[in-house]
Design an enzyme around this catalytic site. Structure first.
Site, PDB file in Angstrom:
ATOM      1  N   ASN A 171       0.859  -1.187   0.000  1.00 23.66           N
ATOM      2  CA  ASN A 171       0.000   0.000   0.000  1.00 23.66           C
ATOM      3  C   ASN A 171       0.893   1.234   0.000  1.00 23.66           C
ATOM      4  O   ASN A 171       1.484   1.564   1.020  1.00 23.66           O
ATOM      5  CB  ASN A 171      -0.904  -0.046   1.247  1.00 23.66           C
ATOM      6  CG  ASN A 171      -1.767   1.192   1.364  1.00 23.66           C
ATOM      7  OD1 ASN A 171      -1.809   2.033   0.467  1.00 23.66           O
ATOM      8  ND2 ASN A 171      -2.466   1.310   2.490  1.00 23.66           N
ATOM      9  N   LYS A 184       0.016   4.223  -0.170  1.00 24.65           N
ATOM     10  CA  LYS A 184      -0.645   5.387   0.452  1.00 24.65           C
ATOM     11  C   LYS A 184      -0.418   6.623  -0.442  1.00 24.65           C
ATOM     12  O   LYS A 184      -0.375   6.484  -1.660  1.00 24.65           O
ATOM     13  CB  LYS A 184      -0.137   5.587   1.885  1.00 24.65           C
ATOM     14  CG  LYS A 184      -0.243   4.283   2.693  1.00 24.65           C
ATOM     15  CD  LYS A 184      -0.023   4.442   4.167  1.00 24.65           C
ATOM     16  CE  LYS A 184      -0.193   3.084   4.836  1.00 24.65           C
ATOM     17  NZ  LYS A 184      -0.105   3.163   6.295  1.00 24.65           N
ATOM     18  N   HIS A 234      -9.387   1.335   5.016  1.00 19.96           N
ATOM     19  CA  HIS A 234      -8.102   1.474   5.717  1.00 19.96           C
ATOM     20  C   HIS A 234      -8.312   2.404   6.913  1.00 19.96           C
ATOM     21  O   HIS A 234      -9.088   3.354   6.843  1.00 19.96           O
ATOM     22  CB  HIS A 234      -7.046   2.041   4.763  1.00 19.96           C
ATOM     23  CG  HIS A 234      -5.667   1.964   5.349  1.00 19.96           C
ATOM     24  ND1 HIS A 234      -5.220   2.878   6.270  1.00 19.96           N
ATOM     25  CD2 HIS A 234      -4.674   1.072   5.188  1.00 19.96           C
ATOM     26  CE1 HIS A 234      -3.992   2.544   6.641  1.00 19.96           C
ATOM     27  NE2 HIS A 234      -3.638   1.446   6.001  1.00 19.96           N
ATOM     28  N   GLU A 258      -6.692   4.790   7.977  1.00 14.59           N
ATOM     29  CA  GLU A 258      -6.471   6.211   7.689  1.00 14.59           C
ATOM     30  C   GLU A 258      -7.723   6.828   7.061  1.00 14.59           C
ATOM     31  O   GLU A 258      -8.041   7.992   7.302  1.00 14.59           O
ATOM     32  CB  GLU A 258      -5.237   6.362   6.779  1.00 14.59           C
ATOM     33  CG  GLU A 258      -3.959   6.087   7.575  1.00 14.59           C
ATOM     34  CD  GLU A 258      -2.841   5.427   6.801  1.00 14.59           C
ATOM     35  OE1 GLU A 258      -2.875   5.431   5.555  1.00 14.59           O
ATOM     36  OE2 GLU A 258      -1.926   4.870   7.442  1.00 14.59           O
ATOM     37  N   SER A 309       3.777  -2.064  10.259  1.00 15.95           N
ATOM     38  CA  SER A 309       5.234  -2.104  10.458  1.00 15.95           C
ATOM     39  C   SER A 309       5.872  -3.432  10.039  1.00 15.95           C
ATOM     40  O   SER A 309       6.842  -3.882  10.645  1.00 15.95           O
ATOM     41  CB  SER A 309       5.592  -1.764  11.914  1.00 15.95           C
ATOM     42  OG  SER A 309       5.202  -0.426  12.197  1.00 15.95           O
TER      43      SER A 309
HETATM   44  O1  G3P Z   1      -1.847  -0.676   4.683  1.00 17.83           O
HETATM   45  C1  G3P Z   1      -0.566  -0.867   5.183  1.00 17.83           C
HETATM   46  C2  G3P Z   1      -0.311  -0.201   6.449  1.00 17.83           C
HETATM   47  O2  G3P Z   1      -1.256   0.611   6.991  1.00 17.83           O
HETATM   48  C3  G3P Z   1       0.874  -0.508   7.229  1.00 17.83           C
HETATM   49  O3  G3P Z   1       1.726   0.562   7.106  1.00 17.83           O
HETATM   50  O4  G3P Z   1       3.918   1.637   7.057  1.00 17.83           O
HETATM   51  O5  G3P Z   1       3.182   0.347   9.062  1.00 17.83           O
HETATM   52  O6  G3P Z   1       3.763  -0.864   6.996  1.00 17.83           O
HETATM   53  P1  G3P Z   1       3.237   0.433   7.597  1.00 17.83           P
END
Ligand code: G3P
Length: 248
Positions: free
Chosen positions: A10, A12, A95, A97, A211
């Site tokens: 993703n 984003k 999502h 966000e 993460s």
């Molecule tokens: O959709 C993937 C996500 O929200 C995780 O983000 O940067 O923590 O891998 P991240």
């Protein structure tokens, strides 16, 4: 039916044409990727067409959102038909966000999920609790409410991949431990068995996001109910290949 391991990237609100060249054309397309993994990348909407045209056919492309109308006066929105017209097969919905910054409710996510599926897209609906929910012992109440809104609307679960993304683990570097993630995935699967069907519970892929990187993907992937990952930050880097190949 064995659940095919799934790794989504993703992007984003990140990336540009240079990243499509360096990461998609020069890295993902040329790397030897584990063939037992389904790989899907989700760039911002304006880059979907170029990403689709650039990526090898075995790499899927997802939008990060879609609206629930066929067409019309909905300024700023994109329909499933528009996505299919540019050969995009997947969409991420709900999502955290979008739930947080754009106030998307459980019901709205459920309705959009059903509409996208009925109009030929494959959907990655996201669920997950905030830290305050976890600390209050409400993790599964929150997730079950999110799942119920999806189950109330969706008839056919064939083209759904559920992403469990604990909000406290997103972009924070605080990954859930394999045990924490497994515990929630197992309960999501049980909820599906109890509220949808044993078959849907057995066949639906449940992926973890928050993460994920090349160092923790291997351990997480060993858990029996973790069927893949939805990767944010690390999906923008060449290390994404090592996440895809984490089980080799
Ligand atoms: O959709 C993937 C996500 O929200 C995780 O983000 O940067 O923590 O891998 P991240």
């Amino acid at each position: 039916m064995a659940r095919k391991f799934f790794v989504g990237g993703n992007w984003k609100m990140n990336g540009n044409t240079a990243l499509i060249k360096s990461l998609v054309a020069e890295t993902l397309n040329t790397a030897k990727l584990d063939e037992t993994v389904e790989v899907v990348i989700a760039p911002p909407a304006v880059y979907l067409e170029k990403t689709r045209a650039t990526a090898n056919k075995n790499i899927g492309v997802a939008a990060q959102n879609v609206y629930y109308k066929k067409s019309g006066a909905y300024t700023g929105e994109i329909s499933p038909e528009i996505l299919k017209d540019v050969n995009v097969d997947w969409v991420i919905l709900g999502h955290s966000e979008r739930r947080e910054y754009f106030k998307e409710s459980n019901e709205f996510v459920g309705e959009k999920t059903a509409f996208a599926l009925e109009n030929g897209l494959k959907v990655i609906p996201c669920v997950g609790e905030k830290l305050e929910h976890r600390e209050a012992g409400k993790t599964m109440d929150i997730i079950f409410a999110q799942l119920k809104a999806i189950a109330d609307n969706v008839k056919d679960w064939t083209n759904i991949v559920i992403a469990y993304e604990p909000v406290w683990a997103i972009g924070t570097g605080k990954v859930a431990t394999p045990q924490q993630a497994q515990e929630v995935h197992e309960q999501i699967r049980k909820w599906l068995a109890d509220n949808v069907s044993a078959e849907v519970a057995e066949n639906t892929r449940i992926i973890y996001g928050g993460s994920v990187n090349a160092s923790n993907a291997g351990e997480l992937s060993k858990e029996k109910d973790i069927d893949g990952f939805l990767v944010g930050g690390a999906s923008l880097k060449p290390d994404f290949v090592n996440i895809i190949n984490a089980r080799l």
